[in-house]
Motif scaffolding. Structure first.
Motif, PDB file in Angstrom:
ATOM      1  N   LYS A 173       0.812  -1.217   0.000  1.00 59.27           N
ATOM      2  CA  LYS A 173       0.000   0.000   0.000  1.00 59.27           C
ATOM      3  C   LYS A 173       0.848   1.271   0.000  1.00 59.27           C
ATOM      4  CE  LYS A 173      -3.641  -2.350   2.639  1.00 59.27           C
ATOM      5  NZ  LYS A 173      -4.390  -2.371   3.922  1.00 59.27           N
ATOM      6  N   MET A 174       2.165   1.117   0.045  1.00 62.21           N
ATOM      7  CA  MET A 174       3.040   2.273   0.088  1.00 62.21           C
ATOM      8  C   MET A 174       3.037   3.026  -1.246  1.00 62.21           C
ATOM      9  SD  MET A 174       4.479   2.582   3.146  1.00 62.21           S
ATOM     10  CE  MET A 174       2.950   2.027   3.915  1.00 62.21           C
ATOM     11  N   ASP A 175       3.224   4.340  -1.168  1.00 63.62           N
ATOM     12  CA  ASP A 175       3.257   5.185  -2.367  1.00 63.62           C
ATOM     13  C   ASP A 175       4.657   5.109  -2.984  1.00 63.62           C
ATOM     14  OD1 ASP A 175       2.779   7.021  -4.332  1.00 63.62           O
ATOM     15  OD2 ASP A 175       2.860   8.780  -3.022  1.00 63.62           O
ATOM     16  N   ILE A 176       4.827   4.155  -3.874  1.00 65.45           N
ATOM     17  CA  ILE A 176       6.115   3.882  -4.507  1.00 65.45           C
ATOM     18  C   ILE A 176       5.907   3.804  -6.020  1.00 65.45           C
ATOM     19  CG2 ILE A 176       7.934   2.128  -4.797  1.00 65.45           C
ATOM     20  CD1 ILE A 176       7.451   1.335  -1.866  1.00 65.45           C
ATOM     21  N   GLU A 177       6.866   4.302  -6.786  1.00 68.63           N
ATOM     22  CA  GLU A 177       6.822   4.162  -8.242  1.00 68.63           C
ATOM     23  C   GLU A 177       7.241   2.725  -8.578  1.00 68.63           C
ATOM     24  OE1 GLU A 177       8.094   7.822 -10.606  1.00 68.63           O
ATOM     25  OE2 GLU A 177       9.097   8.155  -8.689  1.00 68.63           O
ATOM     26  N   TRP A 178       6.310   1.824  -8.444  1.00 72.40           N
ATOM     27  CA  TRP A 178       6.617   0.402  -8.547  1.00 72.40           C
ATOM     28  C   TRP A 178       7.162   0.003  -9.906  1.00 72.40           C
ATOM     29  CZ3 TRP A 178       7.162  -2.173  -4.261  1.00 72.40           C
ATOM     30  CH2 TRP A 178       6.401  -1.846  -3.129  1.00 72.40           C
ATOM     31  N   ASP A 179       6.767   0.726 -10.951  1.00 72.32           N
ATOM     32  CA  ASP A 179       7.250   0.365 -12.281  1.00 72.32           C
ATOM     33  C   ASP A 179       8.746   0.623 -12.436  1.00 72.32           C
ATOM     34  OD1 ASP A 179       6.705   3.160 -12.104  1.00 72.32           O
ATOM     35  OD2 ASP A 179       6.694   3.309 -14.280  1.00 72.32           O
ATOM     36  N   LYS A 180       9.344   1.311 -11.454  1.00 71.89           N
ATOM     37  CA  LYS A 180      10.777   1.567 -11.482  1.00 71.89           C
ATOM     38  C   LYS A 180      11.535   0.666 -10.496  1.00 71.89           C
ATOM     39  CE  LYS A 180      10.062   6.315 -12.988  1.00 71.89           C
ATOM     40  NZ  LYS A 180      10.210   7.764 -12.674  1.00 71.89           N
ATOM     41  N   VAL A 181      10.845  -0.355 -10.032  1.00 69.31           N
ATOM     42  CA  VAL A 181      11.423  -1.283  -9.059  1.00 69.31           C
ATOM     43  C   VAL A 181      11.696  -2.631  -9.733  1.00 69.31           C
ATOM     44  CG1 VAL A 181      11.019  -2.571  -6.921  1.00 69.31           C
ATOM     45  CG2 VAL A 181      10.311  -0.164  -7.095  1.00 69.31           C
TER      46      VAL A 181
ATOM     47  N   VAL B 196       1.086  -4.990  -6.875  1.00 66.56           N
ATOM     48  CA  VAL B 196       1.899  -3.856  -7.329  1.00 66.56           C
ATOM     49  C   VAL B 196       2.553  -4.173  -8.679  1.00 66.56           C
ATOM     50  CG1 VAL B 196       2.351  -3.045  -4.984  1.00 66.56           C
ATOM     51  CG2 VAL B 196       3.939  -4.646  -6.052  1.00 66.56           C
ATOM     52  N   PRO B 197       2.600  -3.177  -9.584  1.00 65.04           N
ATOM     53  CA  PRO B 197       3.128  -3.415 -10.932  1.00 65.04           C
ATOM     54  C   PRO B 197       4.631  -3.158 -11.021  1.00 65.04           C
ATOM     55  CG  PRO B 197       2.144  -1.238 -10.833  1.00 65.04           C
ATOM     56  CD  PRO B 197       1.971  -1.842  -9.453  1.00 65.04           C
ATOM     57  N   VAL B 198       5.435  -4.057 -10.454  1.00 58.30           N
ATOM     58  CA  VAL B 198       6.879  -3.846 -10.498  1.00 58.30           C
ATOM     59  C   VAL B 198       7.386  -3.902 -11.931  1.00 58.30           C
ATOM     60  CG1 VAL B 198       7.267  -4.744  -8.174  1.00 58.30           C
ATOM     61  CG2 VAL B 198       7.415  -6.292 -10.132  1.00 58.30           C
ATOM     62  N   GLY B 199       8.515  -3.207 -12.170  1.00 58.52           N
ATOM     63  CA  GLY B 199       9.093  -3.187 -13.509  1.00 58.52           C
ATOM     64  C   GLY B 199       9.596  -4.552 -13.941  1.00 58.52           C
ATOM     65  N   LYS B 200      10.322  -5.238 -13.038  1.00 63.39           N
ATOM     66  CA  LYS B 200      10.844  -6.570 -13.316  1.00 63.39           C
ATOM     67  C   LYS B 200      10.791  -7.406 -12.040  1.00 63.39           C
ATOM     68  CE  LYS B 200      14.222  -5.198 -16.877  1.00 63.39           C
ATOM     69  NZ  LYS B 200      15.662  -5.195 -17.232  1.00 63.39           N
ATOM     70  N   ALA B 201      10.580  -8.696 -12.217  1.00 59.86           N
ATOM     71  CA  ALA B 201      10.575  -9.608 -11.071  1.00 59.86           C
ATOM     72  C   ALA B 201      11.325 -10.872 -11.451  1.00 59.86           C
ATOM     73  CB  ALA B 201       9.149  -9.948 -10.653  1.00 59.86           C
ATOM     74  N   TRP B 202      12.436 -11.111 -10.761  1.00 60.84           N
ATOM     75  CA  TRP B 202      13.241 -12.297 -11.010  1.00 60.84           C
ATOM     76  C   TRP B 202      12.946 -13.317  -9.915  1.00 60.84           C
ATOM     77  CZ3 TRP B 202      15.227 -12.054 -15.664  1.00 60.84           C
ATOM     78  CH2 TRP B 202      15.567 -10.811 -16.206  1.00 60.84           C
ATOM     79  N   LEU B 203      12.053 -14.250 -10.214  1.00 61.87           N
ATOM     80  CA  LEU B 203      11.684 -15.271  -9.248  1.00 61.87           C
ATOM     81  C   LEU B 203      12.599 -16.485  -9.388  1.00 61.87           C
ATOM     82  CD1 LEU B 203       7.801 -15.085  -9.560  1.00 61.87           C
ATOM     83  CD2 LEU B 203       9.251 -14.038  -7.822  1.00 61.87           C
ATOM     84  N   VAL B 204      12.856 -17.152  -8.274  1.00 66.05           N
ATOM     85  CA  VAL B 204      13.714 -18.328  -8.262  1.00 66.05           C
ATOM     86  C   VAL B 204      12.883 -19.540  -8.688  1.00 66.05           C
ATOM     87  CG1 VAL B 204      15.240 -19.787  -6.901  1.00 66.05           C
ATOM     88  CG2 VAL B 204      15.081 -17.331  -6.394  1.00 66.05           C
ATOM     89  N   ASN B 205      13.169 -20.090  -9.839  1.00 61.05           N
ATOM     90  CA  ASN B 205      12.404 -21.214 -10.368  1.00 61.05           C
ATOM     91  C   ASN B 205      12.974 -22.521  -9.832  1.00 61.05           C
ATOM     92  OD1 ASN B 205      10.874 -23.028 -11.797  1.00 61.05           O
ATOM     93  ND2 ASN B 205      11.883 -22.657 -13.762  1.00 61.05           N
ATOM     94  N   GLY B 206      12.418 -22.981  -8.738  1.00 66.20           N
ATOM     95  CA  GLY B 206      12.898 -24.211  -8.124  1.00 66.20           C
ATOM     96  C   GLY B 206      12.595 -25.459  -8.930  1.00 66.20           C
ATOM     97  N   GLU B 207      11.719 -25.348  -9.930  1.00 61.49           N
ATOM     98  CA  GLU B 207      11.386 -26.500 -10.759  1.00 61.49           C
ATOM     99  C   GLU B 207      12.297 -26.626 -11.975  1.00 61.49           C
ATOM    100  OE1 GLU B 207       6.957 -27.502 -10.926  1.00 61.49           O
ATOM    101  OE2 GLU B 207       6.942 -25.334 -10.563  1.00 61.49           O
TER     102      GLU B 207
END
Length: 245
Positions: free
Chosen positions: A53-61, A92-103
């Motif tokens: 809920k924080m006011d952050i420019e999520w697209d730049k995260v 939140v609409p983050v710019g990029k998300a690098w998730l760890v693909n355990g599969e």
């Protein structure tokens, strides 16, 4: 180290979210983007509730996360990818998300993550502390020397027990034997570290972290060497350090 103690976990989560948002906003203001690392687990619920809920420019995260079980389907309730998609990424609409693909193939997954995270410094790492004092899945005695950002680790019985106690698995035998984890040295490369650690189950780990010398048997003690580490506690997790403070 700056230690922040609050009466209730919800208040702790709110204040940690505010501090984290300020760090991210400053990074975006000064360099046009921010890179963050997120942890998961039941202890982070009060934080994520307010953080999204924080006011952050999520697209730049740009977001990375700490760890994931090897060979655990994303559909499993304990999957950290599932956790982050439901509690963070869908909000939140983050710019990029690098998730760890355990599969995926562990070697290839680690190689790709190592390449991506090394491209630029991490501005903020949210690093929880386990009941056995681990940070990410660096169980005691933790390896403080590995230079690579991520690696495959074997999970200890105490680590497995925590996952069972939190309700993610029915018994230790169901917990995967291995995980892909961010290493200790990569955690310490972050410009700022915020640790959100509520609940009585973490009280002994917090006491060990605060009172012990830096020691691989108490992995979280290494965080005390970082120049910008803030520790957020509620009265239950801080119960054994009140007198010491």
């Amino acid at each position: 180290m700056k230690m922040n103690i609050y009466e209730h976990a919800d208040q702790m989560g709110l204040e940690a979210a505010r501090v984290s948002a300020a760090i991210i906003q400053e990074a975006v203001r000064t360099q046009g983007k921010a890179r963050i690392v997120l942890s998961t687990g039941a202890s982070q619920f009060p934080f994520f509730k307010h953080f999204v809920k924080m006011d952050i420019e999520w697209d730049k995260v740009e977001m990375f996360h700490l760890d994931e079980y090897v060979a655990l389907p994303e559909s499993h309730p304990a999957s950290f990818r599932k956790y982050l998609k439901e509690r963070f990424l869908q909000h939140v609409p983050v710019g990029k998300a690098w998730l760890v693909n355990g599969e995926g193939d562990p070697g290839q997954v680690v190689e790709e993550l190592n390449r991506r995270i090394a491209e630029e410094p991490v501005d903020l790492a949210l690093i929880g502390i386990g009941e056995n004092g681990h940070i990410a899945f660096n169980d005691p005695p933790a390896n403080f020397q590995v230079e690579e950002p991520y690696m495959v680790v074997n999970l200890s019985d105490t680590c497995k027990a925590q996952q069972v106690n939190e309700g993610w698995f029915a018994n230790n035998g169901e917990v995967p034997k291995q995980a892909i984890s961010m290493t200790v040295k990569q955690i310490l490369r972050s410009r700022h570290i915020v640790s959100v650690v509520p609940h009585a189950a973490k009280a002994q780990a917090i006491a060990d972290t605060v009172q012990q010398e830096v020691d691989s048997r108490y992995p979280a003690t290494i965080l005390k060497t970082h120049p910008s580490w803030q520790l957020f506690l509620d009265k239950e997790s801080a119960a054994l350090v009140y007198a010491w403070c």
